[in-house]
Motif scaffolding. Structure first.
Motif, PDB file in Angstrom:
ATOM      1  N   ASP A  12      -9.837 -58.346 -34.726  1.00  0.00           N
ATOM      2  CA  ASP A  12      -9.886 -57.531 -35.364  1.00  0.00           C
ATOM      3  C   ASP A  12      -8.287 -57.376 -35.665  1.00  0.00           C
ATOM      4  OD1 ASP A  12     -10.627 -55.515 -37.036  1.00  0.00           O
ATOM      5  OD2 ASP A  12     -11.638 -54.232 -36.314  1.00  0.00           O
ATOM      6  N   ALA A  13      -7.838 -56.756 -37.113  1.00  0.00           N
ATOM      7  CA  ALA A  13      -5.852 -56.165 -37.455  1.00  0.00           C
ATOM      8  C   ALA A  13      -5.491 -55.917 -36.506  1.00  0.00           C
ATOM      9  CB  ALA A  13      -6.972 -56.327 -38.474  1.00  0.00           C
ATOM     10  N   LEU A  14      -5.448 -54.731 -36.892  1.00  0.00           N
ATOM     11  CA  LEU A  14      -5.225 -53.358 -36.266  1.00  0.00           C
ATOM     12  C   LEU A  14      -6.330 -51.754 -35.716  1.00  0.00           C
ATOM     13  CD1 LEU A  14      -2.041 -52.090 -36.706  1.00  0.00           C
ATOM     14  CD2 LEU A  14      -2.153 -51.025 -38.615  1.00  0.00           C
ATOM     15  N   TRP A  15      -5.514 -51.468 -34.409  1.00  0.00           N
ATOM     16  CA  TRP A  15      -6.773 -50.537 -33.921  1.00  0.00           C
ATOM     17  C   TRP A  15      -5.230 -49.165 -34.173  1.00  0.00           C
ATOM     18  CZ3 TRP A  15     -10.546 -51.766 -29.677  1.00  0.00           C
ATOM     19  CH2 TRP A  15     -11.245 -52.031 -29.820  1.00  0.00           C
ATOM     20  N   LEU A  16      -5.868 -48.597 -34.538  1.00  0.00           N
ATOM     21  CA  LEU A  16      -4.437 -47.181 -33.954  1.00  0.00           C
ATOM     22  C   LEU A  16      -5.457 -45.530 -33.621  1.00  0.00           C
ATOM     23  CD1 LEU A  16      -2.768 -46.755 -37.233  1.00  0.00           C
ATOM     24  CD2 LEU A  16      -2.128 -47.561 -35.559  1.00  0.00           C
ATOM     25  N   PHE A  17      -4.996 -45.174 -32.836  1.00  0.00           N
ATOM     26  CA  PHE A  17      -5.408 -43.964 -32.454  1.00  0.00           C
ATOM     27  C   PHE A  17      -5.730 -43.276 -32.860  1.00  0.00           C
ATOM     28  CE2 PHE A  17      -4.291 -46.439 -28.411  1.00  0.00           C
ATOM     29  CZ  PHE A  17      -5.603 -47.189 -28.422  1.00  0.00           C
ATOM     30  N   GLY A  68     -16.186 -46.785 -33.431  1.00  0.00           N
ATOM     31  CA  GLY A  68     -15.660 -46.672 -34.141  1.00  0.00           C
ATOM     32  C   GLY A  68     -15.235 -46.304 -36.044  1.00  0.00           C
ATOM     33  N   LYS A  69     -14.287 -45.684 -36.596  1.00  0.00           N
ATOM     34  CA  LYS A  69     -14.133 -45.805 -37.690  1.00  0.00           C
ATOM     35  C   LYS A  69     -13.493 -47.456 -38.432  1.00  0.00           C
ATOM     36  CE  LYS A  69     -13.260 -41.023 -37.544  1.00  0.00           C
ATOM     37  NZ  LYS A  69     -12.246 -39.389 -37.907  1.00  0.00           N
ATOM     38  N   ARG A  70     -14.384 -47.704 -39.239  1.00  0.00           N
ATOM     39  CA  ARG A  70     -13.191 -48.851 -40.723  1.00  0.00           C
ATOM     40  C   ARG A  70     -12.197 -48.004 -41.231  1.00  0.00           C
ATOM     41  NH1 ARG A  70     -13.708 -53.735 -37.984  1.00  0.00           N
ATOM     42  NH2 ARG A  70     -15.038 -54.125 -36.343  1.00  0.00           N
ATOM     43  N   ALA A  71     -11.066 -48.359 -42.139  1.00  0.00           N
ATOM     44  CA  ALA A  71     -10.761 -47.844 -43.014  1.00  0.00           C
ATOM     45  C   ALA A  71      -9.424 -48.944 -43.502  1.00  0.00           C
ATOM     46  CB  ALA A  71     -10.397 -46.253 -42.724  1.00  0.00           C
ATOM     47  N   LYS A  72      -8.941 -48.747 -44.796  1.00  0.00           N
ATOM     48  CA  LYS A  72      -7.998 -49.659 -45.480  1.00  0.00           C
ATOM     49  C   LYS A  72      -6.034 -48.903 -44.945  1.00  0.00           C
ATOM     50  CE  LYS A  72      -9.530 -52.824 -47.567  1.00  0.00           C
ATOM     51  NZ  LYS A  72      -8.980 -54.449 -46.694  1.00  0.00           N
ATOM     52  N   LEU A  73      -4.992 -49.475 -44.900  1.00  0.00           N
ATOM     53  CA  LEU A  73      -4.076 -48.650 -44.618  1.00  0.00           C
ATOM     54  C   LEU A  73      -3.268 -49.277 -46.016  1.00  0.00           C
ATOM     55  CD1 LEU A  73      -2.528 -48.979 -40.954  1.00  0.00           C
ATOM     56  CD2 LEU A  73      -3.290 -46.715 -42.392  1.00  0.00           C
ATOM     57  N   GLU A  74      -2.107 -48.379 -46.099  1.00  0.00           N
ATOM     58  CA  GLU A  74      -1.515 -48.986 -47.658  1.00  0.00           C
ATOM     59  C   GLU A  74      -1.067 -49.727 -46.739  1.00  0.00           C
ATOM     60  OE1 GLU A  74       1.340 -46.284 -50.528  1.00  0.00           O
ATOM     61  OE2 GLU A  74       0.288 -46.029 -49.527  1.00  0.00           O
ATOM     62  N   ALA A  75      -0.080 -49.880 -46.012  1.00  0.00           N
ATOM     63  CA  ALA A  75       0.102 -51.347 -45.625  1.00  0.00           C
ATOM     64  C   ALA A  75       1.608 -50.996 -44.309  1.00  0.00           C
ATOM     65  CB  ALA A  75       2.152 -50.967 -46.575  1.00  0.00           C
ATOM     66  N   LYS A 117       6.177 -57.569 -45.028  1.00  0.00           N
ATOM     67  CA  LYS A 117       5.173 -56.335 -45.176  1.00  0.00           C
ATOM     68  C   LYS A 117       3.283 -56.042 -45.848  1.00  0.00           C
ATOM     69  CE  LYS A 117       4.614 -51.738 -48.118  1.00  0.00           C
ATOM     70  NZ  LYS A 117       6.298 -50.811 -48.767  1.00  0.00           N
ATOM     71  N   LEU A 118       2.755 -55.895 -45.324  1.00  0.00           N
ATOM     72  CA  LEU A 118       1.479 -56.466 -45.609  1.00  0.00           C
ATOM     73  C   LEU A 118       0.545 -55.209 -46.270  1.00  0.00           C
ATOM     74  CD1 LEU A 118       0.491 -58.242 -41.994  1.00  0.00           C
ATOM     75  CD2 LEU A 118       0.495 -59.040 -44.448  1.00  0.00           C
ATOM     76  N   LYS A 119       0.250 -55.682 -47.019  1.00  0.00           N
ATOM     77  CA  LYS A 119      -0.623 -54.335 -47.619  1.00  0.00           C
ATOM     78  C   LYS A 119      -2.071 -54.372 -47.637  1.00  0.00           C
ATOM     79  CE  LYS A 119       3.550 -54.185 -51.413  1.00  0.00           C
ATOM     80  NZ  LYS A 119       3.435 -54.234 -52.668  1.00  0.00           N
ATOM     81  N   ASP A 120      -2.521 -52.903 -48.146  1.00  0.00           N
ATOM     82  CA  ASP A 120      -4.486 -52.726 -48.004  1.00  0.00           C
ATOM     83  C   ASP A 120      -4.670 -53.352 -47.204  1.00  0.00           C
ATOM     84  OD1 ASP A 120      -6.462 -51.748 -48.770  1.00  0.00           O
ATOM     85  OD2 ASP A 120      -7.021 -53.948 -50.267  1.00  0.00           O
ATOM     86  N   VAL A 121      -4.080 -53.015 -45.484  1.00  0.00           N
ATOM     87  CA  VAL A 121      -4.637 -53.372 -44.230  1.00  0.00           C
ATOM     88  C   VAL A 121      -5.490 -52.819 -43.585  1.00  0.00           C
ATOM     89  CG1 VAL A 121      -3.832 -54.622 -42.313  1.00  0.00           C
ATOM     90  CG2 VAL A 121      -2.008 -53.985 -43.554  1.00  0.00           C
ATOM     91  N   ASN A 122      -6.509 -53.509 -43.223  1.00  0.00           N
ATOM     92  CA  ASN A 122      -7.451 -53.152 -42.457  1.00  0.00           C
ATOM     93  C   ASN A 122      -6.943 -52.490 -40.910  1.00  0.00           C
ATOM     94  OD1 ASN A 122      -9.754 -54.826 -44.105  1.00  0.00           O
ATOM     95  ND2 ASN A 122     -10.392 -55.976 -42.837  1.00  0.00           N
ATOM     96  N   VAL A 123      -8.280 -51.436 -40.923  1.00  0.00           N
ATOM     97  CA  VAL A 123      -7.628 -50.795 -39.728  1.00  0.00           C
ATOM     98  C   VAL A 123      -8.548 -50.195 -38.881  1.00  0.00           C
ATOM     99  CG1 VAL A 123      -7.322 -48.316 -40.583  1.00  0.00           C
ATOM    100  CG2 VAL A 123      -6.035 -48.345 -38.829  1.00  0.00           C
ATOM    101  N   SER A 124      -9.058 -49.810 -37.481  1.00  0.00           N
ATOM    102  CA  SER A 124     -10.229 -49.277 -37.052  1.00  0.00           C
ATOM    103  C   SER A 124      -9.578 -48.198 -36.253  1.00  0.00           C
ATOM    104  CB  SER A 124     -10.760 -50.961 -35.951  1.00  0.00           C
ATOM    105  OG  SER A 124     -11.558 -51.554 -36.795  1.00  0.00           O
ATOM    106  N   TYR A 125     -10.509 -47.452 -36.227  1.00  0.00           N
ATOM    107  CA  TYR A 125      -9.887 -46.236 -35.157  1.00  0.00           C
ATOM    108  C   TYR A 125     -11.112 -45.878 -34.309  1.00  0.00           C
ATOM    109  CZ  TYR A 125      -7.316 -44.784 -39.257  1.00  0.00           C
ATOM    110  OH  TYR A 125      -6.378 -44.843 -39.568  1.00  0.00           O
ATOM    111  N   SER A 169     -10.095 -58.241 -45.916  1.00  0.00           N
ATOM    112  CA  SER A 169     -12.094 -58.344 -46.000  1.00  0.00           C
ATOM    113  C   SER A 169     -12.533 -57.799 -44.659  1.00  0.00           C
ATOM    114  CB  SER A 169     -12.969 -59.433 -46.344  1.00  0.00           C
ATOM    115  OG  SER A 169     -13.861 -58.960 -46.964  1.00  0.00           O
ATOM    116  N   TYR A 170     -13.530 -57.414 -45.372  1.00  0.00           N
ATOM    117  CA  TYR A 170     -14.752 -56.806 -44.195  1.00  0.00           C
ATOM    118  C   TYR A 170     -16.257 -57.086 -43.689  1.00  0.00           C
ATOM    119  CZ  TYR A 170     -15.366 -52.978 -47.116  1.00  0.00           C
ATOM    120  OH  TYR A 170     -15.831 -52.352 -48.467  1.00  0.00           O
TER     121      TYR A 170
END
Length: 444
Positions: free
Chosen positions: A213-218, A246-253, A260-268, A319-320
């Protein structure tokens, strides 16, 4: 009697076991060596020789001692000895799994050799990584290699350079950024800056090269997805003791110092799946393969730092999976194909009295075994599910081309295509051949 221990751990992670007196030593005059690796679904797979047997291991920064997963399939060739039974628990909601802790093993990676290496052999055949990646993967290795050597991962050339810290020198690099590492239970953490809910938040992230994956956040009071239109619920991965959702979403950066990476995939991930991970003080999530591969990386555990230099993947769009399908390689199927090694027989055959002829090619065929790709997860209300596809469907062709002509990764990449792309699948279900089609959908 064998001692029974219980460990609680993150995905592919073991609890603190301390530095061993033994270490990896590079056995050549250069004190350095390069090893080719395969980049599969953002993951680094390297050749590792264990007790004289060459295997494929995932390089995972989130694991302490090496683990072998499909142990039952390779135990006859590996000389595993000095064992004791333990129980491991990780991401996912299922019960702990049984394993053998083995001592006094010989590991060799390129010219780097270590004697008396501990490893963990997992009995559960459901934990074989190969079906999800589409290539043989026998285990994982991380901290024990990274603590002994300077490890440089070049994702662009798919090579790893291993160097003795005593001879390693840093070169001047204006395009690089160096970040400090913090260790908990032998796992590396860094600080990053994320833009979420229109505010910048400093987060503490596990560097997890064992996740594609790219990024996981709690989720907490600061880090959360507030509107349902901003996420979709999905399968996130397969942990040591079960699937993670969990949830999949996008982070602005996401910012790593000047990068700086923009429009980043993030999973919760769901809270119950990461209950033990959240016990690490101030931990906010994980930085994984889809971000790590955008840099060529130098890991320097002895000086607790990591150096990043952006590479050719840096500007790739995040992408996803727009189809809702998760595939796995499950065994083989019999396929009839043209035998290209056989000599072709060509004859002119008269079709009618008007001297009309056709060319008849008598081709030789052979029956061969080819990979079988099966649907193992299907997202609720996804385009594929609405079209009528089901879990355990066997894929025969995609967009008119037989699936055995593709690798698993190549098929999955088609599900990440642009919004509106039409996907046509021929599948086998309970002995019946069925055809389905759907269009990939943009979800946010």
């Amino acid at each position: 009697m064998k001692n029974k221990l219980c460990f609680f751990l993150m995905i592919f992670c073991l609890s603190h076991l301390g530095f061993s007196q033994d270490r990896f030593v590079i056995q050549n005059k250069r004190n350095s060596d390069r090893v080719k690796f395969k980049l599969i679904n953002n993951l680094v797979v390297i050749p590792v020789e264990v007790n004289g047997v060459t295997l494929s291991f995932l390089l995972d920064t989130g694991v302490s001692k090496p683990m072998i997963f499909n142990f039952l399939n390779i135990s006859d060739t590996l000389e595993i000895k000095d064992t004791e039974t333990i129980y491991l628990r990780g991401l996912g909601g299922e019960q702990s799994v049984e394993a053998l802790r083995s001592r006094n093993n010989v590991f060799k990676i390129g010219d780097a050799v270590k004697l008396n290496q501990d490893l963990y052999a997992i009995f559960n055949t459901n934990l074989d990584l190969a079906p999800r990646l589409g290539i043989p993967v026998h285990g994982i290795i991380g901290f024990d290699l990274l603590k002994d050597l300077i490890v440089q991962i070049n994702y662009s050339t798919q090579t790893i350079k291993l160097t003795d810290p005593e001879v390693f020198t840093y070169k001047s690099c204006r395009d690089c950024e160096t970040l400090n590492l913090e260790f908990h239970n032998n796992k590396p953490y860094i600080n990053a800056l994320v833009n979420t809910n229109r505010q910048n938040v400093v987060v503490k992230l596990l560097i997890d090269s064992g996740s594609s994956d790219a990024l996981w956040l709690f989720e907490n009071d600061t880090i959360e997805v507030k509107k349902e239109s901003d996420f979709f619920y999905d399968f996130l991965g397969h942990g040591l003791t079960g699937s993670v959702y969990g949830k999949r979403a996008k982070l602005e950066a996401l910012s790593l110092k000047k990068f700086k990476l923009k429009d980043v995939n993030v999973s919760y991930p769901d809270a119950e799946s990461v209950f033990h991970a959240q016990k690490i003080k101030d931990r906010d999530g994980s930085l994984a393969g889809n971000i790590l591969k955008r840099f060529n990386i130098t890991f320097d555990y002895q000086n607790a730092k990591i150096t990043l230099r952006k590479n050719k993947y840096f500007r790739d769009k995040f992408s996803y999976n727009r189809s809702g399908i998760e595939l796995a390689h499950q065994g083989s199927r019999l396929v009839q194909e043209v035998d290209k090694s056989a000599r072709k027989k060509e004859n002119l055959i008269q079709e009618d009295s008007q001297n009309s002829f056709r060319l008849d090619r008598n081709l030789d065929y052979k029956i061969v075994l080819k990979p079988a790709y099966v649907i193992v997860e299907l997202r609720e209300n996804s385009p594929a599910q609405r079209a009528g596809l089901q879990i355990n469907d066997l894929l025969l062709s995609i967009n008119g081309k037989s699936t055995y002509q593709y690798s698993l990764q190549q098929i999955i990449e088609k599900f990440y295509a642009e919004d509106g792309k039409k996907i046509k699948l021929k599948i086998e279900r309970d002995g019946r051949i069925l055809n389905y089609s759907f269009h990939l959908e943009k979800l946010f």
